[in-house]
Design an enzyme around this catalytic site. Structure first.
Site, PDB file in Angstrom:
ATOM      1  NE  ARG A  41      -7.398   7.849   5.690  1.00  0.00           N
ATOM      2  CZ  ARG A  41      -7.776   6.771   5.038  1.00  0.00           C
ATOM      3  NH1 ARG A  41      -7.254   5.432   5.228  1.00  0.00           N
ATOM      4  NH2 ARG A  41      -8.564   6.901   4.074  1.00  0.00           N
ATOM      5  CG  LEU A  98     -11.344   4.463  -3.467  1.00  0.00           C
ATOM      6  CD1 LEU A  98     -10.457   5.658  -3.471  1.00  0.00           C
ATOM      7  CD2 LEU A  98     -11.335   3.899  -2.360  1.00  0.00           C
ATOM      8  CD  GLN A 120      -5.753  10.482   2.151  1.00  0.00           C
ATOM      9  OE1 GLN A 120      -6.771   9.542   2.426  1.00  0.00           O
ATOM     10  NE2 GLN A 120      -4.510  10.405   2.520  1.00  0.00           N
ATOM     11  CG  PHE A 144      -2.568   0.040   0.901  1.00  0.00           C
ATOM     12  CD1 PHE A 144      -3.026  -1.002   0.161  1.00  0.00           C
ATOM     13  CD2 PHE A 144      -3.068   1.120   0.922  1.00  0.00           C
ATOM     14  CE1 PHE A 144      -4.388  -0.904  -0.061  1.00  0.00           C
ATOM     15  CE2 PHE A 144      -4.671   1.228   0.995  1.00  0.00           C
ATOM     16  CZ  PHE A 144      -4.999  -0.012   0.280  1.00  0.00           C
TER      17      PHE A 144
HETATM   18  C1  LIG Z   1     -14.691   4.439  -0.763  1.00  0.00           C
HETATM   19  C2  LIG Z   1     -13.834   4.383   0.428  1.00  0.00           C
HETATM   20  C3  LIG Z   1     -12.786   3.176   0.740  1.00  0.00           C
HETATM   21  C4  LIG Z   1     -12.263   3.478   1.888  1.00  0.00           C
HETATM   22  N1  LIG Z   1     -11.309   2.273   1.849  1.00  0.00           N
HETATM   23  C5  LIG Z   1     -10.316   2.266   3.085  1.00  0.00           C
HETATM   24  C6  LIG Z   1      -9.585   1.199   3.226  1.00  0.00           C
HETATM   25  O1  LIG Z   1      -9.391   0.307   2.385  1.00  0.00           O
HETATM   26  N2  LIG Z   1      -8.838   1.170   4.244  1.00  0.00           N
HETATM   27  C7  LIG Z   1      -9.038   2.078   5.207  1.00  0.00           C
HETATM   28  O2  LIG Z   1      -8.460   1.997   6.294  1.00  0.00           O
HETATM   29  N3  LIG Z   1      -9.898   3.032   5.224  1.00  0.00           N
HETATM   30  C8  LIG Z   1     -10.742   3.103   3.975  1.00  0.00           C
HETATM   31  N4  LIG Z   1     -11.481   4.208   3.756  1.00  0.00           N
HETATM   32  C9  LIG Z   1     -11.786   5.266   5.167  1.00  0.00           C
HETATM   33  C10 LIG Z   1     -12.484   4.396   6.098  1.00  0.00           C
HETATM   34  O3  LIG Z   1     -13.375   3.469   5.385  1.00  0.00           O
HETATM   35  C11 LIG Z   1     -13.445   5.367   7.053  1.00  0.00           C
HETATM   36  O4  LIG Z   1     -12.738   6.343   7.353  1.00  0.00           O
HETATM   37  C12 LIG Z   1     -14.052   4.766   8.207  1.00  0.00           C
HETATM   38  O5  LIG Z   1     -14.356   3.518   7.832  1.00  0.00           O
HETATM   39  C13 LIG Z   1     -14.998   5.629   8.974  1.00  0.00           C
HETATM   40  O6  LIG Z   1     -15.502   4.781   9.693  1.00  0.00           O
HETATM   41  P1  LIG Z   1     -16.439   5.337  10.875  1.00  0.00           P
HETATM   42  O7  LIG Z   1     -16.909   4.403  11.748  1.00  0.00           O
HETATM   43  O8  LIG Z   1     -15.596   6.609  11.524  1.00  0.00           O
HETATM   44  O9  LIG Z   1     -17.559   6.039  10.370  1.00  0.00           O
HETATM   45  P2  LIG Z   1     -18.717   5.382   9.230  1.00  0.00           P
HETATM   46  O10 LIG Z   1     -18.414   4.220   8.795  1.00  0.00           O
HETATM   47  O11 LIG Z   1     -18.956   6.636   8.275  1.00  0.00           O
HETATM   48  O12 LIG Z   1     -19.932   5.396  10.192  1.00  0.00           O
HETATM   49  C14 LIG Z   1     -20.612   6.500  10.673  1.00  0.00           C
HETATM   50  C15 LIG Z   1     -21.822   6.021  11.560  1.00  0.00           C
HETATM   51  O13 LIG Z   1     -22.335   7.281  12.246  1.00  0.00           O
HETATM   52  C16 LIG Z   1     -23.721   7.343  11.844  1.00  0.00           C
HETATM   53  N5  LIG Z   1     -24.378   8.983  11.967  1.00  0.00           N
HETATM   54  C17 LIG Z   1     -23.824   9.774  11.331  1.00  0.00           C
HETATM   55  N6  LIG Z   1     -24.523  10.760  11.639  1.00  0.00           N
HETATM   56  C18 LIG Z   1     -25.513  10.562  12.242  1.00  0.00           C
HETATM   57  C19 LIG Z   1     -26.584  11.016  12.817  1.00  0.00           C
HETATM   58  N7  LIG Z   1     -26.852  12.415  12.713  1.00  0.00           N
HETATM   59  N8  LIG Z   1     -27.674  10.353  13.601  1.00  0.00           N
HETATM   60  C20 LIG Z   1     -27.375   8.923  13.692  1.00  0.00           C
HETATM   61  N9  LIG Z   1     -26.345   8.459  13.400  1.00  0.00           N
HETATM   62  C21 LIG Z   1     -25.653   8.859  12.444  1.00  0.00           C
HETATM   63  C22 LIG Z   1     -24.127   6.546  10.435  1.00  0.00           C
HETATM   64  O14 LIG Z   1     -25.271   5.949  10.647  1.00  0.00           O
HETATM   65  C23 LIG Z   1     -23.163   5.564  10.624  1.00  0.00           C
HETATM   66  O15 LIG Z   1     -23.533   4.399  11.107  1.00  0.00           O
HETATM   67  C24 LIG Z   1     -12.197   4.210   2.662  1.00  0.00           C
HETATM   68  C25 LIG Z   1     -13.317   5.243   2.690  1.00  0.00           C
HETATM   69  C26 LIG Z   1     -14.040   5.255   1.585  1.00  0.00           C
HETATM   70  C27 LIG Z   1     -15.072   6.499   1.335  1.00  0.00           C
END
Ligand SMILES: Cc1cc2nc3c(=O)[nH]c(=O)nc-3n(C[C@H](O)[C@H](O)[C@H](O)COP(=O)(O)OP(=O)(O)OC[C@H]3O[C@@H](n4cnc5c(N)ncnc54)[C@H](O)[C@@H]3O)c2cc1C
Length: 549
Positions: free
Chosen positions: A362, A223, A211, A98
């Site tokens: 990142r 992506l 980013q 990576f």
């Molecule tokens: C297409 C893509 C590919 C990626 N690939 C990778 C990878 O291969 N490896 C890596 O390390 N990272 C990767 N990333 C980054 C990584 O996936 C994300 O940064 C990470 O998964 C975010 O996780 P999280 O738990 O913080 O939030 P999320 O998974 O976004 O979850 C947020 C949660 O909060 C809830 N929520 C938000 N607002 C509210 C509200 N107002 N009321 C109630 N609930 C709410 C949502 O319902 C959801 O359940 C990728 C990102 C993308 C977009």
């Protein structure tokens, strides 16, 4: 989900609230993998140094050390819970290469790593008996006597507002990617938690660090995982040159994302871009054609499908036009190593938080790691905090306040400007002025535009007046949150008069450690301009050096 699981394991009474079914959270879209220094010859120090260097020395090194020391166990834990990571011919877990990493340490499940992890996590939640309120939308955080005391959420099925009292709250609300248009992020990535915490009095840190991922599809911003380059794909310009050799002679296509995005954009700006299929030359090629077809289908199946469906390109036979696009917010709610914000009882983890492991840029596959490590940690500490305090008195008045706000919006005449139009204008403005290149005039223009967008938002109606699944109203709440994230991004970006990581100022093209080896924190004030504060970067063992790949 990792936070909820940990708190539950420590006998806290836990509820998980999500505006979508939990496995539809954006994490489900993570493709490439999750980092851990697990293989022989690797070490947590090596992972930590790569992360520090990737961050352009803005990441706090105590947090990065913690991340790297815990990474191997965290990935093994996921594996033990049931995530079927890829294995090599001898049956051992086998990582892929990576960007920005000095050796292969990214563990993966094809190109659906996030999907695999999220489903296993959800099973664990069900098994542990965590209460789940899905399709409940949080509209307000209640702070009492300086402590987090509960929240108000709208049940989307009925439109009813509920008060949920809590001794501790952990925000894991993800990123704010949709503040930009286009973006690789899901439509739901609207920075809700960042804005909720900000308005409640917890400052946002490093928000200028946005980013851009080098390889997103031209027409919709989807992506194309870095895992493709990790597995051997190459970037080429219109002349067929592997231009990265010029910009990063050692790591070539696997330099860190900020470096590759700037290089690709430089090629495009210099007229060496390739056809985007929409009449412009705004792309470069991601070329997989020299790789074996079965190898591509096994390891990169998801991006094969994406390219075929959305760009009509068969990546096993044709190079795919891609360009840099908004992907990730390094900044967020400032927390300490326990996930605690400055408001007692309020915790944050994952993309919405800034414990400061990503700094200015990142590394790919470090974000899923951040979510499980600091989710775990925040869950443990929030459970302990809850054990020590009582519920705060909280009146139903806070619910009435959300109801009143909803009523005020619903009673606006339906013939005004649509929320979608304001949202699109916001995204395009941010992409134009706060993307790969930035300079003071553009940033200031964007900020002025933002203030007019806020005014337009105050007048915009919600067309659907109903109670059941009023997604128009949800869109309205989300846009309010997005405008806050955008404001903090622009303010911080104007402030940082240097170039570091993803923040590249054409009017200040050098990194300036003398003046800017520090974080910018933006605080909210109800009556007045946001506050700006600085915090020094925590350095442990790695002194800032010039960054070459
Ligand atoms: C297409 C893509 C590919 C990626 N690939 C990778 C990878 O291969 N490896 C890596 O390390 N990272 C990767 N990333 C980054 C990584 O996936 C994300 O940064 C990470 O998964 C975010 O996780 P999280 O738990 O913080 O939030 P999320 O998974 O976004 O979850 C947020 C949660 O909060 C809830 N929520 C938000 N607002 C509210 C509200 N107002 N009321 C109630 N609930 C709410 C949502 O319902 C959801 O359940 C990728 C990102 C993308 C977009």
């Amino acid at each position: 989900m990792r936070a909820a699981l940990e708190a539950k394991r420590r006998h806290a009474d836990v509820a998980l609230i999500s505006k979508v079914h939990p496995v539809r959270s954006h994490s489900v879209a993570a493709q490439g993998g999750i980092n851990a220094p697990l293989s022989a010859g690797d070490s947590w120090e090596s992972h930590a140094f790569d992360t520090v260097k990737g961050s352009d020395y803005l990441g706090d090194q105590d947090a990065i050390e913690f991340l790297s020391r815990e990474a191997a166990q965290a990935v093994v834990d996921l594996e033990n819970m049931g995530v079927a990571f890829h294995r090599g011919p001898e049956g051992k877990l086998a990582p892929r290469n990576f960007g920005g990493a000095s050796q292969a340490r990214t563990y993966f499940v094809g190109a659906i790593t996030g999907h695999a992890i999220l489903h296993v996590m959800f099973e664990q939640l069900l098994k542990a008996g965590v209460k789940i309120y899905e399709e409940w939308f949080v509209t307000h955080l209640a702070i009492e006597g300086g402590f987090a005391a509960g929240l108000v959420a709208q049940e989307m099925l009925t439109g009813k507002f509920h008060l949920i009292r809590a001794k501790a709250i952990i925000l894991c609300t993800g990123g704010c990617g949709r503040v930009y248009e286009p973006s690789t992020n899901a439509l739901i990535c609207t920075g809700d938690g960042m804005s909720l915490a900000w308005r409640a009095g917890a400052p946002l840190m490093d928000m200028e660090m946005v980013q851009y991922h080098p390889t997103t599809l031209a027409n919709n911003g989807a992506l194309m995982t870095e895992g493709a380059r990790g597995d051997g794909a190459q970037l080429r310009n219109a002349l067929g040159d592997r231009f990265m050799i010029k910009y990063a002679p050692n790591k070539i296509d696997l330099a860190s994302r900020d470096v590759v995005s700037r290089a690709a954009q430089t090629e495009i700006d210099a007229g060496r871009g390739v056809d985007d299929g929409l009449g412009g030359k705004t792309c470069v090629y991601l070329d997989c054609t020299h790789l074996d077809r079965d190898f591509i289908l096994e390891r990169l199946g998801e991006i094969y499908e994406l390219a075929l469906q959305f760009a009509n390109v068969d990546i096993t036979r044709q190079p795919c036009p891609v360009r840099p696009g908004m992907h990730y917010q390094m900044g967020g709610i400032k927390t300490d190593l326990d996930g605690a914000t400055r408001i007692p009882g309020l915790y944050a983890a994952g993309e919405c938080a800034c414990v400061s492991v990503h700094g200015g840029n990142r590394l790919g596959a470090n974000s899923l790691l951040d979510t499980v490590i600091f989710g775990h940690r925040a869950g443990a500490h929030a459970a302990e905090f809850a054990r020590q305090v009582d519920f705060r008195p909280l009146s139903e008045g806070v619910v009435m306040e959300s109801e009143r706000r909803a009523q005020a919006v619903l009673s606006r005449p339906a013939n005004g400007e649509s929320i979608a139009k304001i949202r699109l204008d916001l995204g395009r403005t941010m992409h134009q002025h706060a993307g790969v290149w930035r300079e003071v005039k553009g940033l200031q223009t964007a900020l002025n535009t933002l203030y007019t967008l806020k005014e337009r938002y105050q007048k915009a109606p919600v067309q659907d007046k109903g109670k059941v699944f009023n997604t128009n109203l949800v869109f309205h709440w989300e846009l309010g949150y997005m405008l806050d994230s955008a404001e903090t991004i622009l303010l911080s970006a104007i402030h940082r008069t240097e170039s570091r990581g993803a923040h590249y100022r054409t009017d200040y093209p050098e990194r300036d450690d003398q003046r800017w080896l520090k974080h910018i924190l933006v605080g909210y004030r109800p009556d007045g301009a946001p506050t700006i504060e600085y915090l020094p970067v925590t350095l442990t063992r790695w002194k800032p050096e010039p960054r070459v790949y």
